[in-house]
Design an enzyme around this catalytic site. Structure first.
Site, PDB file in Angstrom:
ATOM      1  N   PRO A 251      -2.370   7.034   4.042  1.00 58.35           N
ATOM      2  CA  PRO A 251      -1.095   6.978   4.770  1.00 58.35           C
ATOM      3  C   PRO A 251       0.047   6.729   3.788  1.00 58.35           C
ATOM      4  CG  PRO A 251      -2.304   4.926   5.061  1.00 58.35           C
ATOM      5  CD  PRO A 251      -3.214   5.852   4.312  1.00 58.35           C
ATOM      6  N   ASP A 427       1.143   4.234  -1.111  1.00 55.73           N
ATOM      7  CA  ASP A 427       0.000   4.169  -0.200  1.00 55.73           C
ATOM      8  C   ASP A 427       0.184   2.930   0.665  1.00 55.73           C
ATOM      9  OD1 ASP A 427      -2.463   3.832   1.055  1.00 55.73           O
ATOM     10  OD2 ASP A 427      -3.630   4.474  -0.690  1.00 55.73           O
ATOM     11  N   HIS A 428       0.418   3.159   1.964  1.00 51.67           N
ATOM     12  CA  HIS A 428       0.743   2.041   2.853  1.00 51.67           C
ATOM     13  C   HIS A 428      -0.456   1.154   3.140  1.00 51.67           C
ATOM     14  CE1 HIS A 428       3.682  -0.064   5.049  1.00 51.67           C
ATOM     15  NE2 HIS A 428       4.388   0.969   5.491  1.00 51.67           N
ATOM     16  N   ARG A 429      -1.650   1.560   2.741  1.00 49.82           N
ATOM     17  CA  ARG A 429      -2.805   0.669   2.853  1.00 49.82           C
ATOM     18  C   ARG A 429      -2.728  -0.448   1.814  1.00 49.82           C
ATOM     19  NH1 ARG A 429      -7.554   4.892   1.937  1.00 49.82           N
ATOM     20  NH2 ARG A 429      -6.142   5.250   0.169  1.00 49.82           N
TER      21      ARG A 429
END
Length: 457
Positions: A251, A427-429
């Site tokens: 994401p 990377d939103h993780r």
């Protein structure tokens, strides 16, 4: 004289195939040890292949444009040796093991050069048709570099025919791959090669027959009449696959920041006038890279990767900086190792060297892996901003836009200033919005006042 085959070596980095770009030799040529005989294109770089033997080229197995798997023969040499020698010995490896009376000691020029350690346990390779045989049945498929005189002079050096019974149609790995891409069942194709081998020309003929059989009475307009079709392979194919993995595997979010970088551009001009720094010619990209390294120390999440198998976030202490480079072969991302340990002048020199090597197509595969964070400079194309896609395995990528001279608020008034836009995709993780924004603001503040924070030499 003995005949020795040279197969496509393992070029490392997990690469299993390469496309033969060009031959530098022809049948009948005499070559010396380590002379460049061919160029192959992997998914990551253009690689020169040196000759593993001294001798005479007796056969070219592969035409330019053909994709070859590791271990598949490329060329045969006639070399000095005792009569009755094994006609297809594997090139010597550099493992250091072997008898004291070994026939030769060769200095490998490539990663994994020569036979793999388990080569002895492999089944015998089936023979492939040589160019002489191809010339008899497929004259249009013979490359101009070796036809017609070179083919006519080629000795009939053909390995002994295999005796096993094949339950599936015979074809080389590149032909099988091409058939899969075209959706062709090899069992439906009549092979015209030696012992029924299905060739690329057989696939082409089958495709034409299929189109003709299904066509109406009106003439069929082929694709090349009004459109250009470009094969997806090499760097373009690898880039496409990497971008798909990145876009759908993580994401991604992007934040933007527009900065007055007049102090940075003024600093660059002063540095270029200094004799001790002028040779390195530090530019905007080097200053941005240095600012990124400084900011990443304060927000280490951007210099991390997601380990899905272990369910861990791995933070890397060293910063291996990827520099996205547009080349005639496509997008490459060579890596500056331990960029955080370099001075501004050192980083500038490393970036310039990587860019020159990449545009010349000489970047080794090992220099295109291991990056931890990337910079892409879209400003060189006159673009103000963009939304970059993450390099697979990295948590952040910074896009640098074009520097524009604009009216800008400065010291309580309006003045013409050098302004650019930065875009950070993350990377939103791994990176939260707060962390990504803080990191981008940190880079921006350094570029707005570089002299206060950068160690220049």
């Amino acid at each position: 004289m003995a005949v020795k085959d040279f197969a496509l070596p393992d070029l490392g980095e997990g690469l299993t195939e390469s496309e033969l770009v060009s031959w530098h030799v022809a049948v009948g040529d005499t070559v010396r040890l380590n002379q460049i005989i061919a160029e192959v294109e992997t998914a990551k770089a253009l690689v020169e292949l040196p000759a593993p033997y001294e001798g005479t080229v007796s056969r070219l197995y592969v035409e330019p444009g053909v994709t070859v798997s590791v271990g598949e023969p490329l060329v045969a040499f006639e070399v000095a040796g005792p009569s009755g020698a094994d006609p297809e010995p594997e090139p010597a490896t550099d493992s250091g093991a072997g008898d004291a009376g070994a026939e030769e000691v060769r200095e490998p020029m490539l990663v994994g050069y020569g036979a793999r350690p388990d080569a002895a346990g492999r089944p015998a390779r089936r023979a492939r048709p040589g160019l002489a045989a191809l010339a008899a049945r497929e004259p249009a498929a013979v490359p101009a570099a070796v036809a017609p005189a070179a083919v006519a002079a080629a000795p009939a050096v053909v390995p002994a025919a295999a005796t096993e019974v094949h339950e599936r149609p015979r074809a080389t790995p590149p032909v099988r791959k091409l058939a899969r891409e075209r959706g062709i069942d090899l069992a439906a194709v009549t092979g015209t090669g030696e012992r029924g081998l299905v060739t690329r020309a057989d696939l082409d003929a089958y495709s034409v027959q299929t189109v003709t059989a299904a066509a109406p009475a009106a003439p069929v307009v082929r694709g090349d009449a009004d459109e250009l079709r470009i094969p997806i392979r090499g760097v373009r194919k690898a880039t496409a696959e990497a971008m798909v993995r990145s876009a759908f595997g993580a994401p991604q979010a992007t934040v933007f920041l527009t900065v007055d970088v007049t102090p940075t551009t003024e600093l660059i001009e002063r540095l270029r006038a200094r004799p001790d720094v002028a040779e390195a010619r530090p530019g905007l990209l080097a200053v941005v890279g240095k600012a990124l390294c400084l900011a990443a120390r304060r927000t280490p999440e951007v210099n991390s990767r997601w380990d899905d198998a272990a369910q861990e976030i791995v933070q890397t202490r060293a910063i291996h900086l990827g520099i996205a480079a547009a080349t005639p072969r496509g997008l490459l991302v060579p890596v500056v190792r331990d960029a955080d340990g370099l001075s501004l002048a050192g980083l500038s020199g490393a970036i310039r060297e990587l860019a020159v090597t990449a545009r010349a197509g000489k970047t080794p595969p090992s220099a295109l892996t291991g990056g931890t964070i990337t910079i892409t400079n879209v400003g060189v194309f006159g673009v103000d901003a963009g939304t970059p896609i993450l390099t697979p395995g990295e948590a952040a990528i910074l896009a640098v836009g074009a520097v524009r001279r604009r009216p800008w608020e400065h010291q309580g008034g309006i003045a013409l200033r050098d302004v650019l836009t930065l875009a950070l995709t993350f990377d939103h993780r791994i990176v939260d919005g707060e962390q990504g924004s803080r990191f981008l603001a940190d880079v921006g503040s350094i570029l707005a006042d570089p002299a206060s924070v950068l160690t220049l030499v």
